[in-house]
Design an enzyme around this catalytic site. Sequence first.
Site, PDB file in Angstrom:
ATOM      1  N   SER A 283       0.754  -1.219   0.054  1.00 56.47           N
ATOM      2  CA  SER A 283       0.093  -0.036  -0.042  1.00 56.47           C
ATOM      3  C   SER A 283       0.888   1.286   0.107  1.00 56.47           C
ATOM      4  CB  SER A 283      -1.007  -0.104   1.006  1.00 56.47           C
ATOM      5  OG  SER A 283      -1.992   0.848   1.084  1.00 56.47           O
TER       6      SER A 283
ATOM      7  N   ASP B  38      -9.729  -2.935  -6.099  1.00 60.48           N
ATOM      8  CA  ASP B  38      -9.163  -2.517  -4.955  1.00 60.48           C
ATOM      9  C   ASP B  38     -10.149  -1.166  -4.586  1.00 60.48           C
ATOM     10  OD1 ASP B  38      -7.595  -0.978  -3.240  1.00 60.48           O
ATOM     11  OD2 ASP B  38      -5.671  -1.713  -3.946  1.00 60.48           O
TER      12      ASP B  38
ATOM     13  N   HIS C 294      -7.849  -4.781  -1.288  1.00 60.60           N
ATOM     14  CA  HIS C 294      -6.755  -4.111  -0.999  1.00 60.60           C
ATOM     15  C   HIS C 294      -5.856  -4.752  -0.261  1.00 60.60           C
ATOM     16  CE1 HIS C 294      -4.325  -0.387  -0.819  1.00 60.60           C
ATOM     17  NE2 HIS C 294      -4.111  -0.737   0.412  1.00 60.60           N
TER      18      HIS C 294
END
Length: 315
Positions: free
Chosen positions: A133, A260, A288
């Site tokens: 991320s 996502d 995600h």
Amino acid sequence: MAGFRPAFGLGGAHRQTLAAALLPAPRPPLARERFELPDGDFVDLDWHRDARGPAVLVLHGLEGDSRSAYARRLLAALARCGRRAGVLHARGRSGEPNRLARSYTAGDTDDLACVLARLQQRDGRAPDVVGYSLGANRLLKHLGEAAGRAGIRRAVAVSPPFDLGRAADRLDRGLSRLYQWHLLRSLRAGYRVKLAQHPQALPLGADDLDALKTFRSFDDRVTAPLHGYAGVEDYYGRCSCRPFLKDIAVPTLIVHALDDPFLYADAIPTPAELAPAVRLELAAHGGHVGFLQGLSWPAQDWLARRIAAFLDASD
């Protein structure tokens, strides 16, 4: 993406995202190493204490740390593959406040470069690096900035927010606002700790903090001025990793899902934007930092296995 099929009942973006964060994960024993930085601050690295082998650095996501489920799963998986992995915390994320008024951003690469150089000097070889991320954004930006001088052997980026502005927009829509609410609550709490330490050095007082309900407002009023950016657009423009992808020279795998919930699909780079060293693997579903194929560990751990396989490949 070849090889990945969501577990039955985990086909949705939010189910993948939440299950990956909430399902039980191993708890490998950790040993801490501190790195002093040139500006007088420090960062902490939590190694898998019992693992041996070539080093792998893991960069956590926004408000993450070595306790994050994805990090624990990867440390355990890499230990089984003969790798010694450790989570490199961003400033202030190791459970102890950092010394300076500043915190960490999506574009911080100097601290990473400093730790990489010291590890390479000590170990005699460049480590592999895996970023998740926001950590994936930092990793890809560093790879593009440094090109062939990145100090990294192979790299994996999972669910990077290629365009920080589009990520902020996505997180302010629909059910994704739940993630925004959760993360902003953590960011505001951390900022209040900073206020107690450095009341004169911060750009915003406690009375104004609760009014910041979106990432864009928080980054405009706090992150950008605290770290030397002219405003939120300057911060997002200079720190998004997407423009740096064309300059990456290190073998790099990017794993991302079209669904996502942290990023609009139109922010995913086209093949023309990628350097030859970059492989982008897209899944239709995966959420995600999800990519779960089962409901129990290690059956669920497709992502960790894919990462380990890429790191073990010969250059």
